[in-house]
Design a protein around this motif. Structure first.
Motif, mmCIF file in Angstrom:
data_model
loop_
_atom_site.group_PDB
_atom_site.id
_atom_site.type_symbol
_atom_site.label_atom_id
_atom_site.label_comp_id
_atom_site.label_asym_id
_atom_site.label_seq_id
_atom_site.Cartn_x
_atom_site.Cartn_y
_atom_site.Cartn_z
ATOM 1 N N VAL A 25 0.849 -1.297 -0.046
ATOM 2 C CA VAL A 25 -0.041 0.088 0.000
ATOM 3 C C VAL A 25 1.060 1.355 0.018
ATOM 4 O O VAL A 25 0.789 2.097 -0.894
ATOM 5 N N LEU A 26 1.957 1.351 0.854
ATOM 6 C CA LEU A 26 2.632 2.485 0.880
ATOM 7 C C LEU A 26 3.545 2.459 -0.149
ATOM 8 O O LEU A 26 3.836 3.406 -0.832
ATOM 9 N N SER A 27 3.882 1.529 -0.910
ATOM 10 C CA SER A 27 4.754 1.311 -1.901
ATOM 11 C C SER A 27 3.824 2.035 -3.236
ATOM 12 O O SER A 27 4.602 2.631 -4.083
ATOM 13 N N ASN A 28 2.813 1.519 -3.306
ATOM 14 C CA ASN A 28 1.816 2.348 -4.290
ATOM 15 C C ASN A 28 1.695 3.567 -4.121
ATOM 16 O O ASN A 28 1.755 4.331 -5.292
ATOM 17 N N SER A 46 2.462 7.037 -7.015
ATOM 18 C CA SER A 46 1.111 7.624 -7.548
ATOM 19 C C SER A 46 1.442 8.825 -8.383
ATOM 20 O O SER A 46 2.487 9.398 -8.283
ATOM 21 N N ASP A 47 0.416 9.125 -9.220
ATOM 22 C CA ASP A 47 0.709 10.189 -10.251
ATOM 23 C C ASP A 47 0.805 11.635 -9.336
ATOM 24 O O ASP A 47 1.547 12.716 -9.608
ATOM 25 N N ALA A 48 0.072 11.518 -8.139
ATOM 26 C CA ALA A 48 0.137 12.874 -7.323
ATOM 27 C C ALA A 48 1.435 13.219 -6.862
ATOM 28 O O ALA A 48 1.900 14.241 -6.970
ATOM 29 N N ARG A 93 13.174 12.034 -9.322
ATOM 30 C CA ARG A 93 12.589 10.782 -9.054
ATOM 31 C C ARG A 93 12.160 10.605 -7.426
ATOM 32 O O ARG A 93 12.781 11.242 -6.740
ATOM 33 N N ILE A 94 11.190 9.849 -7.325
ATOM 34 C CA ILE A 94 10.912 9.331 -5.908
ATOM 35 C C ILE A 94 12.071 8.454 -5.361
ATOM 36 O O ILE A 94 12.154 7.400 -6.215
#
Length: 291
Positions: free
Chosen positions: A90-93, A97-99, A113-114
């Motif tokens: 869940v946290l990885s997704n 995220s686009d946001a 990049r993240i």
């Protein structure tokens, strides 16, 4: 002295107004970046990650030490979790995220990049004032000099904080010195004593945070975390910090060495706790695990 930071509403992308304000101050504050239900979901995920790490006696991940402490009820907690998304789809997704991806444009023209598997990954900080708490405040510092310890020149970066608890200004929390992100290397390295100095600054700015708010600050910006004036539950503040980075891709892994600045922090914490004669839960060392 509370010098307020202007807040914005995020609509899915970074606009020219956001860029101009960020260029001037080095900080942005988006209200209600995620919903209350998402905050609840993330808190549950963080608890599950914490329980897993405690249950398996894990003390570091990819070379980064975890900061163990004690909650208000005496149970062990982890007050700083590194690479938290490694243990939660869940946290990885969320990091994909686009946001969150839209925030990388703040570092244009650099390609950003993240840093899910770099630096310290997704960090969860858990501040609480309890008798045996190890983490209730953080002294003045900037984030960029970490690059120097890792053997590279300072690169543009953002530190993005998703706040999981309400934190009005009066309850402590993040303090920043607006505009200190573009004053040159001398200011970056020597304006204050790193992590030692907790003294309020008459030019600092604070926030009125609601759970679900997002703050962004330039890695070169001087900032600190003010200790809550309360103890117990009212002092609790949980924040997920996401690194947005540039430069060569440098993922961490199980064999990654512990950075020097974390080693120093560990020595300082051990000395402090020895002087206080406070015991921590017995947690045998185990090999760190892969990211």
């Amino acid at each position: 002295m509370n010098i307020p930071i202007q807040s914005f509403v995020f609509t899915g992308q970074i606009h020219s107004l956001h860029r101009a304000y960020f260029a001037k101050t080095g900080v942005l504050h988006f209200k209600n970046f995620v919903s209350n239900s998402t905050v609840t979901q993330f808190l549950q995920e963080v608890r599950e990650v914490e329980n897993y790490l405690i249950r398996h006696h894990i003390t570091r991940v990819n070379g980064i030490p975890l900061k163990y402490g004690t909650d208000t009820d005496g149970r062990p907690i982890i007050q700083r979790i590194a690479f938290a998304s490694q243990f939660s789809p869940v946290l990885s997704n969320f990091l994909k995220s686009d946001a969150l991806g839209a925030l990388t444009t703040l570092l244009a023209p650099y390609e950003a990049r993240i840093g899910e598997t770099e630096k310290d990954g997704l960090v969860v900080n858990h501040y609480v004032n309890a008798e045996d708490s190890n983490f209730s405040k953080l002294g003045w510092h900037t984030d960029s000099p970490r690059d120097l310890f890792l053997g590279s020149r300072i690169r543009p970066m953002l530190n993005v904080g998703l706040h999981l608890d309400d934190c009005p200004y009066e309850n402590g929390g993040l303090r920043v010195l607006p505009g200190t992100h573009n004053k040159g290397l001398w200011t970056l390295l020597f304006r204050k004593r790193y992590f030692i100095d907790h003294t309020p600054d008459k030019r600092e700015a604070g926030f009125a945070i609601d759970a679900g708010d997002l703050t962004i600050h330039d890695g070169r910006l001087w900032h600190r975390v003010q200790q809550a004036p309360f103890t117990g539950e009212k002092s609790r503040r949980r924040v997920m910090y996401i690194p947005v980075i540039t430069g060569a891709y440098r993922p961490k892994h199980a064999a990654s060495a512990t950075p020097f600045y974390h080693q120093i922090a560990g020595i300082k914490l051990f000395t402090k706790r020895k002087q206080k004669k406070v015991s921590t839960p017995a947690l045998p060392l185990v090999p760190e695990i892969n990211g």
